[in-house]
Design a protein around this motif. Sequence first.
Motif, PDB file in Angstrom:
ATOM      1  N   PRO A   1       0.713  -1.209   0.058  1.00  0.00           N
ATOM      2  CA  PRO A   1      -0.145  -0.018  -0.096  1.00  0.00           C
ATOM      3  C   PRO A   1       1.039   1.422  -0.078  1.00  0.00           C
ATOM      4  O   PRO A   1       0.379   2.243  -0.472  1.00  0.00           O
ATOM      5  CB  PRO A   1      -0.772  -0.038   1.442  1.00  0.00           C
ATOM      6  CG  PRO A   1       0.075  -0.998   2.080  1.00  0.00           C
ATOM      7  CD  PRO A   1       0.532  -1.969   1.263  1.00  0.00           C
ATOM      8  N   ASP A   2       1.959   1.286   0.500  1.00  0.00           N
ATOM      9  CA  ASP A   2       2.892   2.249   0.881  1.00  0.00           C
ATOM     10  C   ASP A   2       3.318   2.802  -0.669  1.00  0.00           C
ATOM     11  O   ASP A   2       3.551   3.962  -0.944  1.00  0.00           O
ATOM     12  CB  ASP A   2       4.038   2.052   1.569  1.00  0.00           C
ATOM     13  CG  ASP A   2       4.909   0.898   0.991  1.00  0.00           C
ATOM     14  OD1 ASP A   2       4.196   0.056   0.603  1.00  0.00           O
ATOM     15  OD2 ASP A   2       6.130   0.782   1.290  1.00  0.00           O
ATOM     16  N   ILE A   3       3.434   1.831  -1.901  1.00  0.00           N
ATOM     17  CA  ILE A   3       3.746   2.266  -3.029  1.00  0.00           C
ATOM     18  C   ILE A   3       2.527   2.792  -3.876  1.00  0.00           C
ATOM     19  O   ILE A   3       2.666   4.077  -4.619  1.00  0.00           O
ATOM     20  CB  ILE A   3       4.298   0.909  -3.915  1.00  0.00           C
ATOM     21  CG1 ILE A   3       5.494   0.516  -3.132  1.00  0.00           C
ATOM     22  CG2 ILE A   3       4.350   1.214  -5.450  1.00  0.00           C
ATOM     23  CD1 ILE A   3       5.904  -0.663  -4.072  1.00  0.00           C
ATOM     24  N   LEU A   4       1.293   2.498  -3.422  1.00  0.00           N
ATOM     25  CA  LEU A   4       0.285   3.022  -4.326  1.00  0.00           C
ATOM     26  C   LEU A   4      -0.385   4.343  -3.418  1.00  0.00           C
ATOM     27  O   LEU A   4      -1.018   5.088  -4.213  1.00  0.00           O
ATOM     28  CB  LEU A   4      -1.025   1.998  -4.415  1.00  0.00           C
ATOM     29  CG  LEU A   4      -0.335   0.703  -5.268  1.00  0.00           C
ATOM     30  CD1 LEU A   4      -1.677  -0.233  -5.197  1.00  0.00           C
ATOM     31  CD2 LEU A   4       0.077   1.141  -6.585  1.00  0.00           C
ATOM     32  N   THR A   5      -0.024   4.400  -2.401  1.00  0.00           N
ATOM     33  CA  THR A   5      -0.543   5.552  -1.556  1.00  0.00           C
ATOM     34  C   THR A   5       0.950   6.059  -0.808  1.00  0.00           C
ATOM     35  O   THR A   5       0.843   5.856   0.401  1.00  0.00           O
ATOM     36  CB  THR A   5      -1.698   5.089  -0.456  1.00  0.00           C
ATOM     37  OG1 THR A   5      -1.405   3.996   0.186  1.00  0.00           O
ATOM     38  CG2 THR A   5      -2.817   4.775  -1.469  1.00  0.00           C
ATOM     39  N   PRO A   6       1.556   6.681  -1.338  1.00  0.00           N
ATOM     40  CA  PRO A   6       2.679   7.186  -1.110  1.00  0.00           C
ATOM     41  C   PRO A   6       2.547   8.373  -0.121  1.00  0.00           C
ATOM     42  O   PRO A   6       1.704   9.123   0.002  1.00  0.00           O
ATOM     43  CB  PRO A   6       3.608   7.716  -1.924  1.00  0.00           C
ATOM     44  CG  PRO A   6       2.674   8.223  -3.059  1.00  0.00           C
ATOM     45  CD  PRO A   6       1.443   7.276  -3.019  1.00  0.00           C
TER      46      PRO A   6
END
Length: 273
Positions: A86-91
């Motif tokens: 999720p950190d990649i898609l919602t940085p």
Amino acid sequence: MFVQNQLLRLSQGQLNLLESCPHKFQNTYLEQLRPPTNPEYEEKQLLGSRFHLLMQQREMGLKIRSFLQTDSQLETWMRAFAITAPDILTPASASETFRESEHLRTLQVQNYLLTAIYDLLIADKQKAEILDWKTYRQPPNKRKLQNDWQTRLYMYVLAESSDYLPENISMTYWFVQSESKPHSIKFNYSSLQHQQTEKKLNQVLNKLTKWLQAYQQGEQFPQLPEGSKTCNYCQYASRCQRVSVNSKEKSSQDLPGVDSNLVNLANIQEVPL
């Protein structure tokens, strides 16, 4: 056909092919021969291209819901990836100064223009990370992946074309079609690796220059030794007179038009969009 004194553009896939079989490099890139390919391979290549396009559109802030509704496979991959990373898609945008999908970088070395297209580049003032999406099912051996020219060239080009120290550069592969959930393999770069890559790269380019000069005089690029297993699955095997008729028939039935040693990191996913 190759034109003497032109600046030849090279990608990681071409470097891999050049090391795997120089003569196949000649057939593919200099003479631009295109034997029929395996329909199953083409279908997988198209699916990989669609996933790359989907990730690019999402990164650009475009709506992708309708795109996903028409492709259940992509929807499944995207849902699993959103749960796993999720950190990649919602940085956390406050900590980043640069983020771009399909980021293109070029670097001239000798008389060659090295080209790298990063599926996603995320960077701040201290560090930079290259991300690459893979849509084939089985992740390769990590050591094999580390030695692949995609890994070596991508981090080398970034280090040479930016102010980042090699130690502050990394590259992460995401295999979105892994059996249980998306799986990642990360590599951290170093000054030693950078020196090693530079040495190896110049060795390969020196050989290529010599072969190109000889090619202009009518000589062929080197072939693999007779009996090489690589030739059993090469679409140019009969042209190179490297396998028997029975072997050619068997290889064409198993993987028509596809070199099993080259359907890997370099070729399925790297499709310019």
